[in-house]
Design an enzyme around this catalytic site. Structure first.
Site, PDB file in Angstrom:
ATOM      1  N   GLN A 110      26.930  52.245  33.353  1.00 22.37           N
ATOM      2  CA  GLN A 110      26.587  53.549  33.903  1.00 22.37           C
ATOM      3  C   GLN A 110      27.718  54.558  33.764  1.00 22.37           C
ATOM      4  O   GLN A 110      27.590  55.705  34.190  1.00 22.37           O
ATOM      5  CB  GLN A 110      26.211  53.389  35.384  1.00 22.37           C
ATOM      6  CG  GLN A 110      24.997  52.502  35.604  1.00 22.37           C
ATOM      7  CD  GLN A 110      24.800  52.153  37.068  1.00 22.37           C
ATOM      8  OE1 GLN A 110      25.541  52.572  37.945  1.00 22.37           O
ATOM      9  NE2 GLN A 110      23.768  51.357  37.333  1.00 22.37           N
ATOM     10  N   HIS A 143      27.822  52.109  39.399  1.00 21.55           N
ATOM     11  CA  HIS A 143      27.962  52.863  40.646  1.00 21.55           C
ATOM     12  C   HIS A 143      29.199  53.762  40.692  1.00 21.55           C
ATOM     13  O   HIS A 143      30.099  53.572  41.493  1.00 21.55           O
ATOM     14  CB  HIS A 143      27.934  51.911  41.845  1.00 21.55           C
ATOM     15  CG  HIS A 143      26.652  51.183  42.003  1.00 21.55           C
ATOM     16  ND1 HIS A 143      26.345  50.457  43.121  1.00 21.55           N
ATOM     17  CD2 HIS A 143      25.574  51.055  41.181  1.00 21.55           C
ATOM     18  CE1 HIS A 143      25.140  49.912  42.995  1.00 21.55           C
ATOM     19  NE2 HIS A 143      24.659  50.268  41.797  1.00 21.55           N
ATOM     20  N   GLU A 154      17.715  56.651  49.461  1.00 23.64           N
ATOM     21  CA  GLU A 154      17.796  57.483  50.663  1.00 23.64           C
ATOM     22  C   GLU A 154      18.071  58.947  50.354  1.00 23.64           C
ATOM     23  O   GLU A 154      18.758  59.266  49.382  1.00 23.64           O
ATOM     24  CB  GLU A 154      18.932  56.998  51.571  1.00 23.64           C
ATOM     25  CG  GLU A 154      18.768  55.582  52.083  1.00 23.64           C
ATOM     26  CD  GLU A 154      19.921  55.157  52.992  1.00 23.64           C
ATOM     27  OE1 GLU A 154      19.849  54.047  53.549  1.00 23.64           O
ATOM     28  OE2 GLU A 154      20.897  55.941  53.128  1.00 23.64           O
ATOM     29  N   TYR A 161      27.191  56.077  57.065  1.00 23.07           N
ATOM     30  CA  TYR A 161      25.800  56.000  56.608  1.00 23.07           C
ATOM     31  C   TYR A 161      25.323  54.585  56.317  1.00 23.07           C
ATOM     32  O   TYR A 161      24.258  54.394  55.743  1.00 23.07           O
ATOM     33  CB  TYR A 161      25.593  56.990  55.444  1.00 23.07           C
ATOM     34  CG  TYR A 161      25.626  58.382  56.026  1.00 23.07           C
ATOM     35  CD1 TYR A 161      24.473  59.012  56.455  1.00 23.07           C
ATOM     36  CD2 TYR A 161      26.841  59.009  56.295  1.00 23.07           C
ATOM     37  CE1 TYR A 161      24.504  60.244  57.085  1.00 23.07           C
ATOM     38  CE2 TYR A 161      26.891  60.245  56.926  1.00 23.07           C
ATOM     39  CZ  TYR A 161      25.714  60.852  57.328  1.00 23.07           C
ATOM     40  OH  TYR A 161      25.743  62.058  57.977  1.00 23.07           O
ATOM     41  N   TYR A 205      18.461  42.274  44.708  1.00 23.23           N
ATOM     42  CA  TYR A 205      17.655  42.192  43.501  1.00 23.23           C
ATOM     43  C   TYR A 205      17.110  40.772  43.363  1.00 23.23           C
ATOM     44  O   TYR A 205      17.849  39.803  43.460  1.00 23.23           O
ATOM     45  CB  TYR A 205      18.494  42.565  42.281  1.00 23.23           C
ATOM     46  CG  TYR A 205      18.945  44.009  42.305  1.00 23.23           C
ATOM     47  CD1 TYR A 205      18.017  45.039  42.183  1.00 23.23           C
ATOM     48  CD2 TYR A 205      20.285  44.338  42.470  1.00 23.23           C
ATOM     49  CE1 TYR A 205      18.426  46.366  42.219  1.00 23.23           C
ATOM     50  CE2 TYR A 205      20.702  45.664  42.502  1.00 23.23           C
ATOM     51  CZ  TYR A 205      19.750  46.666  42.379  1.00 23.23           C
ATOM     52  OH  TYR A 205      20.166  47.984  42.421  1.00 23.23           O
TER      53      TYR A 205
END
Length: 365
Positions: free
Chosen positions: A76, A141, A234, A244, A255
């Site tokens: 990513q 991430h 979210e 959070y 997963y």
């Protein structure tokens, strides 16, 4: 005004039953990640493999812009978000974030400032103003959305790098955090952890997983969305100093199934999301519509791209809650990576694939 092409495509407010037609502005972009609007109906686009390009008003995609720092590509990671300074017309300043190589195979999110050359073919005075610590050996991430607040400070979202999720609950690192810094990289005095021993002063909020959407809302507050695991994506309104919850509380699961931690969705001292998606839509990009270009019913709606289900989500809000959701562009069957409102009031999206497109959404009665 920027985006003059959009002015020719749609003029004035139209009926509430508006739908949209996707018009290709540019194509052949390699995994485009973010778009910023420049004067003269031009666009600045980042490509995840590490290139930044100028797209002309005619849709022509320029050669790679020189001066981009070394980027850790793979997974990513890559060259990710880009935004223009609010005073870009005078200072030509931009901010961009990317996965920065570290020692060995480690990497981490970095935020840089630069000045776009007058020829628009190079970045000048490139300075890294923030580096996520610690760097991690991971291709996942990175977070990496940038927002300039009304006071001129910058919010930057930072993923917890997947393998280090427990670190999102600790204040001595940048993993799974949103940070707030000044444009020179210094820490604003009003940050919540400035005077807390053992806490990094640039942290704004914590307990996040992978925030890939961020915007200042019509209410002046920071709005974000983040990827959950399997379920539990979210929408949040991150408040200074708040926790959070990830990975202690989540509406998702591992997963392949199985609870995460104690498998709980609430705990005292941890914030609940404004909204959560289960199953996950894999959200990316985020914009509020502030114009009447698509009619009164769309003004104030929130728009979020879905990578997994390949549509643009139009979200109707009322009383601070999500009232309804409407799928747009599903017929394209393309992953939506970014969505932005142009200064002329029209929406633009980027599609995420090896030959991605920049699309303008024209209103259709």
């Amino acid at each position: 005004m920027y985006c003059l092409a959009g002015l020719l495509a749609a003029h004035g407010a139209i009926a509430a039953e508006t739908s949209v037609r996707a018009v290709t502005v540019a194509q052949g972009l390699k995994y485009p990640w973010a778009v910023a609007f420049l004067p003269g109906s031009q666009y600045l686009v980042t490509e995840r493999p590490g290139t930044m390009r100028l797209v002309g008003a005619d849709g022509k995609v320029g050669a790679p812009i020189a001066g981009v720092p070394a980027v850790a590509t793979g997974g990513q990671g890559g060259l990710l978000d880009v935004v223009t300074d609010k005073d870009f017309a005078h200072n030509r300043q931009i901010f961009f974030c990317y996965s920065e190589p570290g020692e060995g195979s480690s990497n981490g999110t970095a935020l840089a400032s630069a000045r776009l050359s007058r020829k628009q073919d190079a970045l000048e005075d490139v300075q890294v103003i923030f580096r996520q610590t610690p760097k991690v050996d991971s291709g996942s991430h990175f977070g990496c959305r940038i927002v300039e607040a009304s006071d001129g400070n910058l919010f930057l979202t930072l993923g917890e790098r997947f393998s280090e999720k427990e670190e999102a609950q600790k204040l001595d690192n940048h993993l799974g955090k949103i940070v707030r810094i000044a444009k020179d990289g210094s820490v604003p005095k009003g940050n919540p952890f400035v005077n807390r021993p053992g806490a990094l002063p640039e942290i704004w909020s914590y307990g996040h997983r992978n925030v890939q959407g961020a915007v200042i809302g019509p209410d002046g507050r920071l709005w974000t969305h983040e990827h959950g695991p399997q379920g539990g994506d979210e929408i949040n309104l991150p408040v200074a100093g708040r926790n959070y919850g990830w990975p202690v509380i989540t509406y998702g699961e591992n997963y392949g199934g199985g609870k995460i931690g104690a498998g709980i969705t609430a705990q005292e001292g941890m914030e609940q999301p404004l909204h959560q998606w289960t199953p996950s839509i894999a959200p990316s990009g985020m914009a509020f519509l502030g114009s009447l270009r698509y009619g009164t019913a769309w003004r104030g709606n929130l728009f979020v791209g879905s990578l997994k289900f390949r549509y643009l989500d139009r979200i109707v809000l009322s009383g601070g809650k999500v009232q309804s959701e409407h799928k747009l562009l599903a017929d394209l069957k393309e992953r939506i990576r970014d969505v932005r409102q142009c200064p002329d009031g029209l929406l633009y999206v980027l599609t995420d694939n090896p030959s991605g497109r920049l699309l303008r959404l024209d209103p259709v009665k």
